[in-house]
Design a protein around this motif. Sequence first.
Motif, mmCIF file in Angstrom:
data_model
loop_
_atom_site.group_PDB
_atom_site.id
_atom_site.type_symbol
_atom_site.label_atom_id
_atom_site.label_comp_id
_atom_site.label_asym_id
_atom_site.label_seq_id
_atom_site.Cartn_x
_atom_site.Cartn_y
_atom_site.Cartn_z
ATOM 1 N N CYS A 1 15.529 30.549 -51.875
ATOM 2 C CA CYS A 1 15.776 29.923 -50.576
ATOM 3 C C CYS A 1 17.107 30.361 -49.956
ATOM 4 C CB CYS A 1 15.752 28.396 -50.707
ATOM 5 S SG CYS A 1 17.123 27.735 -51.671
ATOM 6 N N CYS B 1 20.661 31.080 -54.503
ATOM 7 C CA CYS B 1 19.262 31.029 -54.915
ATOM 8 C C CYS B 1 18.505 32.203 -54.289
ATOM 9 C CB CYS B 1 18.637 29.709 -54.484
ATOM 10 S SG CYS B 1 16.856 29.669 -54.730
ATOM 11 N N ASN C 1 18.055 22.861 -54.510
ATOM 12 C CA ASN C 1 17.826 22.803 -53.054
ATOM 13 C C ASN C 1 16.340 22.968 -52.746
ATOM 14 O OD1 ASN C 1 18.837 22.717 -50.274
ATOM 15 N ND2 ASN C 1 18.038 24.822 -50.177
ATOM 16 N N CYS C 2 15.695 23.999 -53.371
ATOM 17 C CA CYS C 2 14.278 24.219 -53.101
ATOM 18 C C CYS C 2 13.387 23.718 -54.233
ATOM 19 C CB CYS C 2 13.999 25.704 -52.826
ATOM 20 S SG CYS C 2 14.352 26.782 -54.240
ATOM 21 N N CYS D 1 16.842 25.898 -58.854
ATOM 22 C CA CYS D 1 17.609 25.565 -57.662
ATOM 23 C C CYS D 1 17.261 24.143 -57.254
ATOM 24 C CB CYS D 1 17.246 26.542 -56.536
ATOM 25 S SG CYS D 1 17.886 26.044 -54.918
HETATM 26 ZN ZN LIG Z 1 16.592 27.585 -53.793
#
Ligand SMILES: [Zn+2]
Length: 234
Positions: free
Chosen positions: A25, A22, A59-60, A57
Amino acid sequence: MFIYYQIRNHHYRTEAVPAVTCPLCNHRGRMQMSILQKYTWLAGPMAPSAKYAIAWCENCNQYIPRVKWTDEMDTTYVQLKQGLRTPARLYRGLWVLPLLLVLLVGGILAAISISSGNSRANQAFVLDATLHPKPGDIFQVTHSAGQENFYTWYKVSRITADSVYMQEAKEHAVELNDLDDIPATASDFQSSEKSFSLAETRSLDGMFAKDENGQRAFDLVFGVWRDGKLHKKY
Ligand SMILES: [Zn+2]
């Protein structure tokens, strides 16, 4: 004319791309990518534009703006879209519009044909009425005798073997259009009668003729008022 259309998205595939990092992040392994294509919808899908991708993403929890895309993401996108063909149905609307046009033109032609069919039917009706008049019929005519010309009405009073007897309206019509104002009462017509030969009317294709004041007078029939309804030739 109001044209309703929409821009829609065709979704090809959404894939996890765990090898991609990503750019927001810098976390690797939780990226997703979707391949999409916009097309215009107007009575059916048409005009698909180029394919494109969106990436996000997990994750973020952010979408990656196009300007932040890395070479790695571009390469992954090219791989994902390989072998994807724009489905034929995205062009289906290209057939729909011409079809609608054909239906529209066909409808107009049908309406014209019906209306000219009506006018033929009216002509036949008026001709038949001049050859087989009934007491009470009122004919719209143009009277011509030498230099004399005017619009008027004849009301059928009686019929004998070969003659029709008619009473002329007391007042003439000023213009052709005024003939549609059919005189309503018996007192609108003269008490004297004119007689016409039905055999001659037939030979003149429905025109009335007789000798009048030493010359041949003709009455061209435009329409007939019969049983409360006006039937017009033109
Ligand atoms: Zn990310």
